[in-house]
Design a protein around this motif. Structure first.
Motif, short mmCIF file in Angstrom:
data_model
loop_
_atom_site.label_atom_id
_atom_site.label_comp_id
_atom_site.label_asym_id
_atom_site.label_seq_id
_atom_site.Cartn_x
_atom_site.Cartn_y
_atom_site.Cartn_z
N PHE A 93 29.99 37.40 37.18
CA PHE A 93 29.26 36.15 37.26
C PHE A 93 30.26 35.01 37.18
CE2 PHE A 93 26.37 39.24 35.45
CZ PHE A 93 25.16 38.99 36.09
N GLY A 94 30.03 33.95 37.94
CA GLY A 94 31.01 32.87 37.88
C GLY A 94 30.62 31.64 38.67
N LEU A 95 31.57 30.73 38.73
CA LEU A 95 31.44 29.49 39.49
C LEU A 95 32.34 29.62 40.70
CD1 LEU A 95 31.72 27.00 36.48
CD2 LEU A 95 29.64 27.94 37.52
N ALA A 96 31.73 29.78 41.87
CA ALA A 96 32.49 30.08 43.09
C ALA A 96 33.58 29.05 43.37
CB ALA A 96 31.53 30.18 44.28
N ALA A 117 35.66 30.41 33.88
CA ALA A 117 34.93 30.24 35.15
C ALA A 117 34.29 31.54 35.63
CB ALA A 117 35.87 29.69 36.22
N PHE A 118 34.71 32.69 35.08
CA PHE A 118 34.16 33.96 35.54
C PHE A 118 33.95 34.90 34.35
CE2 PHE A 118 36.18 32.10 39.19
CZ PHE A 118 35.21 32.26 40.16
N ILE A 119 32.91 35.70 34.44
CA ILE A 119 32.54 36.65 33.40
C ILE A 119 32.50 38.05 34.01
CG2 ILE A 119 30.69 37.39 31.85
CD1 ILE A 119 29.80 34.41 31.77
N LYS A 132 34.35 42.83 28.69
CA LYS A 132 33.06 42.87 29.38
C LYS A 132 31.93 42.34 28.50
CE LYS A 132 34.06 46.76 32.48
NZ LYS A 132 33.70 48.14 32.86
N MET A 133 31.05 41.61 29.14
CA MET A 133 29.81 41.14 28.51
C MET A 133 28.70 42.09 28.95
SD MET A 133 27.92 37.48 29.20
CE MET A 133 26.32 37.07 28.50
N VAL A 134 27.95 42.65 28.02
CA VAL A 134 26.87 43.57 28.37
C VAL A 134 25.67 42.76 28.88
CG1 VAL A 134 25.27 45.32 27.55
CG2 VAL A 134 27.64 45.29 26.71
N VAL A 135 25.23 43.06 30.09
CA VAL A 135 24.09 42.40 30.70
C VAL A 135 23.07 43.47 31.09
CG1 VAL A 135 23.28 41.00 32.64
CG2 VAL A 135 25.48 40.47 31.56
N SER A 136 21.96 43.52 30.37
CA SER A 136 20.97 44.58 30.59
C SER A 136 19.77 44.13 31.41
CB SER A 136 20.49 45.14 29.25
OG SER A 136 19.91 44.10 28.47
N MET A 158 39.15 37.82 39.80
CA MET A 158 38.13 37.22 38.94
C MET A 158 37.89 38.03 37.68
SD MET A 158 35.25 36.20 41.78
CE MET A 158 35.47 34.87 42.97
N ASN A 159 38.22 39.34 37.73
CA ASN A 159 37.97 40.19 36.56
C ASN A 159 39.12 40.16 35.55
OD1 ASN A 159 39.93 41.66 37.87
ND2 ASN A 159 38.74 43.56 38.03
#
Length: 399
Positions: free
Chosen positions: A321-324, A370-372, A239-243, A219-220
């Protein structure tokens, strides 16, 4: 007198197996598999002897002993006969039968019951398949009219295939002479336990981090049509920064996941979040736990439906994060595999022989959006805004 805690022993063996799978060291994996299998075998034998003495049917349920179908019983009887042979290597070469498909179905059910990630994704028994056709462009609208060259050209890039024979998973199973006396149903429980844990440990690691080289694509990894694949290895996603996990952040994540291929959109009913257990308790848990008016706490509270799954396969400091449902993983005996074979690669005690079984499969995200892959190293405890007499104040969510 030392009292054995079988559950703790079994969990330690599972942890060692998972660590070996993550290391990628083939010798370490084989040894961890064999050690794990020996522990399972000992537990099966102990419970079989207890059942003989007590006739307690709850033992059967605990060990997962099933009533076998006629095909399954025939399969295991032939395996036991071959194992009892003075020349098992020769005896196994004459056995044409691979696992009946129902055994693989039972293994898949066992895996999904104990491994939430594998229960969440599109995890399928592909025993009788060699390729899986996939839609590479998300929702595909039907087209009315004559089949002409323009339509053919439009559809030509919409269909892709996943080769299910590219990736092989091997599992070692030591079986003592005493084990051959317990009967097909108990042998089945042993085999399913080994297969389910071997498949789960290897598959979860590959689903998250697989490079695509002789293994599934994780997924990565980026699976965009124009991605540059070097030596069979797919590159990591940016990568998306998620704080934080507030509405604005989760909304941005959901909006990105809603962007299907070919400039189409799709609904996002639920977000899958994969995170390492360490990060869950130090970063995610403080962000998703609130205190109710009665003093109790509610955890995993988020502003949008989100399935949080802890996985040791995820690197500390990152999350996915994603859509399983948009991750496909197929595994099975394969049209030419699924046999149990005699193996002399590992030598143990004189009263047991080691057998090898091979499974085949493959997996990947169905599209790149579909995945982040997220960097969550800046994530800290959330701050709640509370309105008091129309004045907005803030307080720590964990206060």
């Amino acid at each position: 007198m030392t009292i054995r805690n079988k559950d703790l022993e079994q969990q330690a063996l599972k942890d060692s197996l998972g660590a070996a799978m993550k290391s990628g060291d083939e010798n370490a994996i084989a040894m961890a598999l064999s050690t794990f299998a020996e522990g399972v075998q000992q537990n099966v034998m102990d419970e079989f002897k207890t059942y003989q003495q007590t006739a307690d049917v709850s033992i059967l349920a605990k060990r997962g002993v099933h009533q076998l179908t006629a095909e399954e019983n025939k399969f295991y009887q032939s395996i036991i006969t071959a194992m009892k042979s003075s020349d098992p290597r020769q005896a196994f070469t004459t056995l044409p039968a691979a696992y009946p498909e129902t055994i693989i179905d039972n293994v898949m059910a066992d895996i999904k019951e104990t491994h939430p990630l594998l229960a969440a994704i599109n995890f399928t028994n592909t025993t009788i398949l060699t390729k899986m056709i996939i839609n590479k462009q998300g929702a595909q609208l039907a087209i009315w009219g004559a089949i002409n060259s323009a339509i053919t050209e439009e559809l030509s890039g919409a269909i892709g295939t996943i080769d299910l024979t590219l990736c092989k998973l091997s599992a070692f199973m030591p079986i003592s002479k005493d084990m051959l006396l317990v009967g097909p149903a108990w042998i089945d429980a042993y085999v399913r336990n080994i297969l389910s844990e071997a498949i789960a440990a290897a598959t979860e690691e590959a689903i998250v981090n697989g490079t695509g080289l002789s293994m599934p694509i994780g997924m990565n990894r980026s699976v965009a049509d124009d991605v540059v694949v070097t030596g069979g290895v797919y590159p990591l996603k940016t990568k998306m920064v998620v704080s934080n996990l507030g509405p604005v952040t989760l909304g941005a994540i959901a909006a990105k996941l809603a962007q299907a291929p070919n400039n189409k959109q799709r609904p996002v009913a639920e977000i899958l979040m994969l995170v390492n257990p360490i990060d869950y308790f130090t970063r995610v848990y403080p962000n998703t736990t609130i205190r109710a008016l009665d003093g109790t706490y509610n955890y995993n509270v988020l502003p949008y439906p989100t399935l949080i799954i802890q996985s040791t396969a995820v690197t500390v400091g990152t999350a996915i994060f994603g859509l399983a449902a948009e991750y496909f993983m197929g595994i099975g005996a394969g049209s030419n595999g699924g046999k149990i074979e005699f193996s002399d690669e590992f030598k143990f005690l004189e009263d047991q022989r080691v057998y090898l079984t091979k499974m085949f499969g493959n997996g990947r995200a169905l599209d790149d959006n579909a995945f982040i892959l997220a960097d969550i190293t800046e994530m800290t405890a959330a701050v709640l805004e509370v309105a008091v007499n129309n004045v907005v104040k803030t307080k720590e969510q964990t206060a």
